[in-house]
Design a protein around this motif. Structure first.
Motif, short mmCIF file in Angstrom:
data_model
loop_
_atom_site.label_atom_id
_atom_site.label_comp_id
_atom_site.label_asym_id
_atom_site.label_seq_id
_atom_site.Cartn_x
_atom_site.Cartn_y
_atom_site.Cartn_z
N GLY A 83 0.81 -1.22 0.00
CA GLY A 83 0.00 0.00 0.00
C GLY A 83 0.84 1.26 0.00
N GLU A 84 1.97 1.22 0.70
CA GLU A 84 2.87 2.37 0.73
C GLU A 84 3.37 2.72 -0.67
OE1 GLU A 84 5.43 5.30 2.75
OE2 GLU A 84 3.54 4.28 3.18
N PHE A 85 3.56 1.70 -1.50
CA PHE A 85 4.10 1.93 -2.84
C PHE A 85 3.02 2.19 -3.88
CE2 PHE A 85 7.77 0.17 -0.78
CZ PHE A 85 8.80 0.90 -1.34
N LYS A 86 1.78 2.23 -3.46
CA LYS A 86 0.72 2.55 -4.41
C LYS A 86 0.52 4.03 -4.61
CE LYS A 86 -3.09 0.32 -4.85
NZ LYS A 86 -4.41 -0.29 -4.59
N HIS A 87 1.10 4.84 -3.74
CA HIS A 87 0.79 6.27 -3.74
C HIS A 87 2.05 7.12 -3.70
CE1 HIS A 87 -3.24 4.82 -2.99
NE2 HIS A 87 -2.79 4.15 -1.95
N PRO A 88 1.99 8.33 -4.23
CA PRO A 88 3.17 9.22 -4.27
C PRO A 88 3.41 9.88 -2.93
CG PRO A 88 1.30 10.32 -5.28
CD PRO A 88 0.83 8.93 -4.92
N VAL A 89 3.89 9.12 -1.96
CA VAL A 89 4.17 9.65 -0.63
C VAL A 89 5.62 9.35 -0.29
CG1 VAL A 89 1.80 9.39 0.18
CG2 VAL A 89 3.39 7.49 0.43
N PRO A 90 6.22 10.09 0.65
CA PRO A 90 7.59 9.76 1.07
C PRO A 90 7.65 8.35 1.63
CG PRO A 90 6.91 11.91 1.91
CD PRO A 90 5.68 11.27 1.34
N LEU A 91 8.74 7.68 1.38
CA LEU A 91 8.86 6.29 1.83
C LEU A 91 9.16 6.25 3.33
CD1 LEU A 91 10.78 4.57 -1.09
CD2 LEU A 91 8.34 4.59 -0.62
N ASN A 92 8.12 5.93 4.10
CA ASN A 92 8.26 5.76 5.53
C ASN A 92 7.70 4.41 5.93
OD1 ASN A 92 9.43 8.28 6.43
ND2 ASN A 92 7.48 9.26 5.93
N THR A 93 8.00 3.99 7.13
CA THR A 93 7.35 2.80 7.67
C THR A 93 5.88 3.13 7.87
OG1 THR A 93 9.39 2.15 8.77
CG2 THR A 93 7.35 1.14 9.55
N ARG B 143 -9.48 3.98 3.23
CA ARG B 143 -8.67 4.13 2.01
C ARG B 143 -9.46 4.81 0.91
NH1 ARG B 143 -7.58 -1.24 -1.26
NH2 ARG B 143 -9.83 -0.93 -1.49
N ASP B 144 -10.71 4.42 0.74
CA ASP B 144 -11.52 4.93 -0.36
C ASP B 144 -12.05 6.33 -0.11
OD1 ASP B 144 -11.10 2.49 -1.56
OD2 ASP B 144 -13.02 1.64 -0.92
N HIS B 145 -11.99 6.83 1.13
CA HIS B 145 -12.56 8.13 1.47
C HIS B 145 -11.53 9.09 2.02
CE1 HIS B 145 -16.06 5.48 1.26
NE2 HIS B 145 -16.78 6.56 1.02
N SER B 146 -10.26 8.81 1.82
CA SER B 146 -9.21 9.70 2.28
C SER B 146 -8.19 9.89 1.17
CB SER B 146 -8.52 9.13 3.53
OG SER B 146 -7.90 7.89 3.22
N GLY B 147 -7.32 10.88 1.36
CA GLY B 147 -6.28 11.13 0.39
C GLY B 147 -5.01 10.38 0.73
N PRO B 148 -4.16 10.11 -0.26
CA PRO B 148 -2.94 9.32 0.00
C PRO B 148 -2.02 9.94 1.05
CG PRO B 148 -3.34 9.49 -2.35
CD PRO B 148 -4.32 10.42 -1.69
N ARG B 149 -2.03 11.26 1.17
CA ARG B 149 -1.14 11.91 2.13
C ARG B 149 -1.80 12.16 3.48
NH1 ARG B 149 3.67 13.87 0.15
NH2 ARG B 149 3.93 13.76 -2.11
#
Length: 791
Positions: A192-202, A643-649
């Protein structure tokens, strides 16, 4: 495209015959194993909850987004077509490698569906460019039927073992999914972390860098976008299947590249799956932790992904070491090697250090045998650069809990626990050393074929040196390194295929190519194998029959000594008898050694086949025990709604930190990050470098370490247990929290450990807006902007 079109000189194998003009494709008997595997996979997946439409979609994705474009690229790089199944396997590797950086690019640009463009471009390019169009045509040869059936039966064997273990005990829907292995939610969260353009964190502790071998999770994310299939279904059911199939074929291709023959590849696959160690005991299927690869082929996608890449590395190194000086000056072989090593570096942390050991051995032995430098040295240099990148960039110089602490592994083996009791910090050196020696001895039975590597021409072969150094590092790593989660066993699992390959290559060195084996060799081999296996069965029913009165202590060490003494004595007697008969009938020396090797190998193979068959028979008739869910009720539905009602960040806070139904706080709690695909301020905190650094090998750091920032944890939990307008506003502003996920533990009557949990205060609803409720879980939104709509 001039780079793609440049050829790597092929290894000295027989050239592929040209297909006669106008000849049409006709199915052959070789397609039957393939069709059998497809049918078995489809039926198995359907039985374990995967819809046929999802299976078909994933198959289409694998074929058209990975294997087919990768196959064309692989053929263009090598300059020729080979057997179609082997090209497909190596093409899958090429497809994975190309997909990785391109997906990371489109992910950061927030256009993840664009990852579907590159396969289309490759297919079009190879259709319209005349110089590339020829790579659509095959080599005109069919894989030997024996090899096709060997790979197919091996795959079905693995599928059966996996079906009765991993697939059966890890459900896809509630409540069965809540009882799954703890590592799977961890993996879903990474995908899930790699599905979205977010900084790579745990994902389960925001702000902690993701120092991990994560490449396969980027592949899972790309697959999820293009297929629409949930990461849970991909990781639990689908993703490992093409990797395992390609891995088996790649091993066969590598052995063929080294020996020029197919049958040693078949032997290597057999030894890898069933010949890892000899077992004289009838009360346990595997007395020692010996690197059985089927244990984690589905549980650890990182291991399977890396194993596939390294099989391609060995194949390419075999090609590279066979090139002449002129061909070695070409850039393409080195470019391909660099890309393969780069992919391997981030696929699994255990592999690159083991590769370095293999290459160091090859460099040293090159100097011993030739007193000059060869291509092994620049290969070593390239690998060192990738090792530095992986260690300092991908893994952040962390150890992830691994420490050098020799001989601890044996404490966790069935025989070790039977002799010494439950594993603890105390070192009982005499039994530890003795049992470690027997563990290595048991594994060494599967190495018997390596005797052929002492022959002239083979003992100075650099690819043999690389495999032996790699395998020795893996075997040594398991016995010398310790980890709270037994991750040192991955060293041995990584080494097992190459111990098997080295043994099979050694057999090939003993048996002449292009000649029919003498009848006396065949009959003597049948005698040696039959006598050794029959003797082993007798030992299992006598000296190895008495099970421990308790599985934790009380089993006398002398029983282990006697069982292995009888086994070694049996093999020695049979071996001497075989040698005397061979001398009497004037069998050539190397064929005599081959018969002796087969005699020894048969005991390990028989042990593996007996143990696995017994496991299958027991599992097929056993009823799956009822297990309590470690997720709160409604976890899957609530996580996916968020997941479906929030933004990736969007950042989430929760009061769920410990696995349910586990006494004490087991902080391997990842369900919210797994199903919401969002960053959590603090959910669980296990499997992070700070958690591992908080204690030692025996301090419970894998699952029960204290959180390193108690002030942050207290502020987080205050939102749920003593909410006020001030603390809710301050915490959510400081940590950019948009959503609160509260678990009311009293709503789940199955929780046997709920006395250690507090229930969220209903007053939280005064300071946040309730948006969704499922089971024991309530999702709140914190002060949304008036113009912002739910997605």
């Amino acid at each position: 495209m001039t780079v793609l079109a440049e050829k790597i000189a092929p290894a000295p194998l027989a050239p592929a015959p040209e297909r006669p003009p106008g000849r049409r494709f006709r199915p052959s008997a070789g397609w039957l194993p393939f069709l059998l595997v497809v049918a078995a996979v489809a039926l198995t997946l359907d039985h374990y909850g995967v819809a046929p439409a999802e299976t078909a979609t994933f198959a289409g994705y694998t074929l058209f987004a990975n294997t087919l474009p990768g196959l064309l690229i692989w053929r263009s790089v090598r300059g020729r077509a080979d057997y179609l199944p082997l090209d497909a396997a190596l093409g899958t590797v090429a497809g994975f490698i190309v997909e990785l950086p391109l997906y990371m690019l489109v992910r950061q640009l927030d256009v993840p569906y664009a990852i579907g463009v590159w396969p289309l471009m490759v297919l079009v390019l190879f259709a319209v460019v005349p110089r590339l169009r020829r790579h659509w045509r095959g080599g005109g040869r069919r894989l030997p039927l024996g090899t096709s059936w060997t790979v197919a039966v091996s795959f079905l064997w693995i599928l059966a073992l996996v079906a009765f273990s991993t697939l059966r005990s890890n459900g896809l829907s509630e409540p069965l999914n809540g009882a799954m292995s703890v590592d799977f939610p961890f993996q879903f969260a990474l995908a899930g972390e790699f599905k979205h353009p977010v900084p790579l964190n745990t994902p389960w502790v925001t702000g902690i860098g993701l120092n991990y071998h994560w490449y396969v999770y980027a592949h899972a994310a790309a697959a999820s976008w293009l297929t629409g299939i949930e990461p849970q279904t991909l990781i639990l059911r689908l993703l490992p299947l093409p990797m395992v199939a390609a891995f088996l074929l790649a091993l066969v291709a590598a052995v063929r590249q080294i020996t020029g023959r197919f049958w040693p590849g078949n032997v290597a696959v057999l030894l890898m799956l069933a010949g890892t160690s000899v077992n004289p005991f009838s009360w346990t299927g595997s007395p020692f932790l010996s690197g059985i690869i089927t244990t984690n082929l589905f549980v650890s996608p990182t291991q399977t992904y890396a194993a596939l890449f390294f099989a391609a590395v060995v194949l390419h190194l075999a090609v590279l070491f066979q090139l002449d000086r002129k061909a070695l000056r070409r850039p393409m072989p080195w470019a391909v090697l660099t890309v393969l090593m780069g992919a391997l570096a981030g696929a699994k942390a255990t592999f690159i250090p083991m590769v370095l050991c293999g290459l160091l051995l090859a460099v040293v032995l090159r100097g011993v045998f030739t007193r000059r430098l060869g291509p092994e040295l620049p290969v070593l240099g390239i690998t060192l650069l990738w090792f530095a990148f992986a260690q300092f960039v991908l893994y952040g110089s962390g150890s992830q809990g691994a420490v050098v602490n020799p001989f601890q592994t044996v404490k966790w083996s069935p025989v070790g626990q039977a002799v010494m009791g439950l594993p603890d910090e105390a070192d009982q050196w005499p039994p530890m050393l003795a049992l470690t020696g027997f563990g290595i001895l048991a594994t060494a039975f599967g190495w018997a074929g390596m005797a052929g590597l002492l022959r002239r021409g083979w003992r100075s072969n650099p690819i043999v040196h690389v495999m032996l150094g790699f395998a020795a590092a893996g075997t040594g790593g398991m016995w010398l390194v310790a980890h709270p989660g037994l991750s040192q066993t991955y060293f041995a699992q990584s080494a097992t295929p190459y111990l098997a390959m080295a043994s099979a290559v050694g057999l090939a060195a003993l048996i002449p190519a292009g000649r029919r084996a003498p009848r006396k060799f065949i009959w003597l081999g049948v005698y040696g194998v039959t006598a050794a296996v029959a003797g082993l069965l007798v030992i299992r029913s006598t000296a190895g029959a008495d099970a421990p009165a308790s599985m934790f202590g009380g089993f006398p060490l002398r029983s282990v000594v006697m069982a292995y003494t009888w086994t070694v004595s049996l093999v020695a007697v049979v071996g001497v008898t075989v040698a005397l008969i061979a001398w009497r009938v004037r069998l050539p020396r190397r064929l005599t050694v081959a018969v002796l090797a087969l005699t020894v190998l048969s005991t390990a193979v028989a042990s593996g086949l007996i143990g696995s068959t017994r496991y299958l028979a027991t599992s097929a008739t056993a009823q799956e025990p009822a297990r309590l869910s470690t997720f709160p009720r409604g976890a899957l539905e609530a996580g996916r709604w968020l997941r479906d009602h929030s933004g990736p960040r969007d950042v989430v806070a929760t009061n769920s930190h410990c696995r349910q139904n586990i006494h004490g706080c087991d902080s391997r709690d990842f369900w919210l990050a797994a199903y919401s695909e969002r960053q959590i301020v603090v959910e669980g905190w296990s499997y992070t470098e700070p958690a591992f650094a908080s204690g030692g090998l025996w301090d419970g750091t894998l699952s029960r370490s204290p959180f390193w920032d108690q002030a942050l944890l207290a502020e987080n939990d205050a939102l749920f247990y003593v909410p006020t307008a001030e603390n809710v506003a301050a915490f959510t502003t400081a940590h950019n929290v948009r959503w609160l996920v509260a678990v009311d533990w009293t709503q789940d009557p199955t929780d046997i450990g709920r006395t250690r949990f507090l229930n969220a205060d209903p007053a939280l609803a005064d300071f946040a807006t309730e948006r969704f409720r499922s089971g024991a879980i309530t999702v709140y939104e914190v002060s949304p902007a008036p113009s912002e709509s739910l997605r």
